[in-house]
Design a protein around this motif. Structure first.
Motif, PDB file in Angstrom:
ATOM      1  N   LEU A  36       0.832  -1.201   0.000  1.00  0.00           N
ATOM      2  CA  LEU A  36       0.000   0.000   0.000  1.00  0.00           C
ATOM      3  C   LEU A  36       0.862   1.243   0.000  1.00  0.00           C
ATOM      4  N   ASP A  37       0.554   2.136  -0.909  1.00  0.00           N
ATOM      5  CA  ASP A  37       1.145   3.465  -0.893  1.00  0.00           C
ATOM      6  C   ASP A  37       0.046   4.420  -0.456  1.00  0.00           C
ATOM      7  N   ILE A  38       0.337   5.224   0.544  1.00  0.00           N
ATOM      8  CA  ILE A  38      -0.630   6.191   1.056  1.00  0.00           C
ATOM      9  C   ILE A  38      -0.171   7.575   0.633  1.00  0.00           C
ATOM     10  N   ALA A  39      -1.093   8.338   0.077  1.00  0.00           N
ATOM     11  CA  ALA A  39      -0.781   9.682  -0.425  1.00  0.00           C
ATOM     12  C   ALA A  39      -1.738  10.706   0.168  1.00  0.00           C
ATOM     13  N   ASP A 141       1.378 -10.738  -6.291  1.00  0.00           N
ATOM     14  CA  ASP A 141       1.468  -9.577  -5.408  1.00  0.00           C
ATOM     15  C   ASP A 141       0.664  -8.424  -6.001  1.00  0.00           C
ATOM     16  N   LEU A 142       0.095  -7.602  -5.133  1.00  0.00           N
ATOM     17  CA  LEU A 142      -0.756  -6.499  -5.564  1.00  0.00           C
ATOM     18  C   LEU A 142      -0.260  -5.209  -4.935  1.00  0.00           C
ATOM     19  N   GLN A 143      -0.296  -4.152  -5.717  1.00  0.00           N
ATOM     20  CA  GLN A 143       0.071  -2.830  -5.208  1.00  0.00           C
ATOM     21  C   GLN A 143      -1.145  -1.934  -5.349  1.00  0.00           C
ATOM     22  N   ALA A 144      -1.473  -1.195  -4.281  1.00  0.00           N
ATOM     23  CA  ALA A 144      -2.635  -0.314  -4.276  1.00  0.00           C
ATOM     24  C   ALA A 144      -2.234   1.045  -3.684  1.00  0.00           C
ATOM     25  N   VAL A 145      -3.014   2.058  -4.034  1.00  0.00           N
ATOM     26  CA  VAL A 145      -2.797   3.402  -3.515  1.00  0.00           C
ATOM     27  C   VAL A 145      -4.077   3.870  -2.827  1.00  0.00           C
TER      28      VAL A 145
END
Length: 149
Positions: A36-39, A141-145
């Motif tokens: 997870l990328d948090i912005a 693998d999964l990447q989410a924002v």
């Protein structure tokens, strides 16, 4: 040349253990990491709190299957939830800007600190439901924002 059978070399409990490993091994190969990328967090330092839910009941009751915290710097943070089985998951996150370990609200219950949900889901008069926030995790693998509000 005659090779003895594996069952004649191992005890019954050892054979059972090997069978369990053989049955469960493929399931572990299906596990994936959710990054997870948090912005859009606060410009100053804050602590990000994240809760991961694997079903609607856990999400509605606020009883996560896993939680994590991470430092936020320059409005950003990164988290990884490793080894997730394939399925649907929803995340709730908030930036604790004053260090009290909770999402603060005003007198009418509206958050005064930044928060967000997976899929950048938004609710009406409260948190979005599980289906709106749910993301699908497969074997890869999964990447989410998540953008905080």
């Amino acid at each position: 040349m005659h090779l003895p059978l594996l069952s004649s070399l191992l005890s019954r409990p050892a054979m059972r253990a090997l069978c369990r490993i053989a049955i469960l091994a493929p399931a572990s190969t299906l596990a994936a990491d959710l990054s997870l990328d948090i912005a859009h967090g606060p410009a100053g330092e804050a602590t990000l709190y994240a809760s991961l839910h694997n079903n609607a009941a856990s999400y509605a009751d606020g009883k996560p299957m896993a939680t994590q915290t991470a430092p936020m710097r320059d409005g950003k943070a990164r988290l990884v939830f490793p080894g997730l089985a394939p399925g649907h998951y929803a995340l709730r996150v908030f930036a604790d800007e004053n260090g009290n370990g909770k999402l603060d609200t005003n007198l009418i219950g509206l958050p005064t600190e930044r928060y967000g949900f997976s899929n950048d889901a938004k609710g009406k008069f409260g948190a979005p439901d599980f289906d709106a926030a749910a993301i699908r995790v497969d074997a890869a693998d999964l990447q989410a924002v998540i953008h905080l509000h």
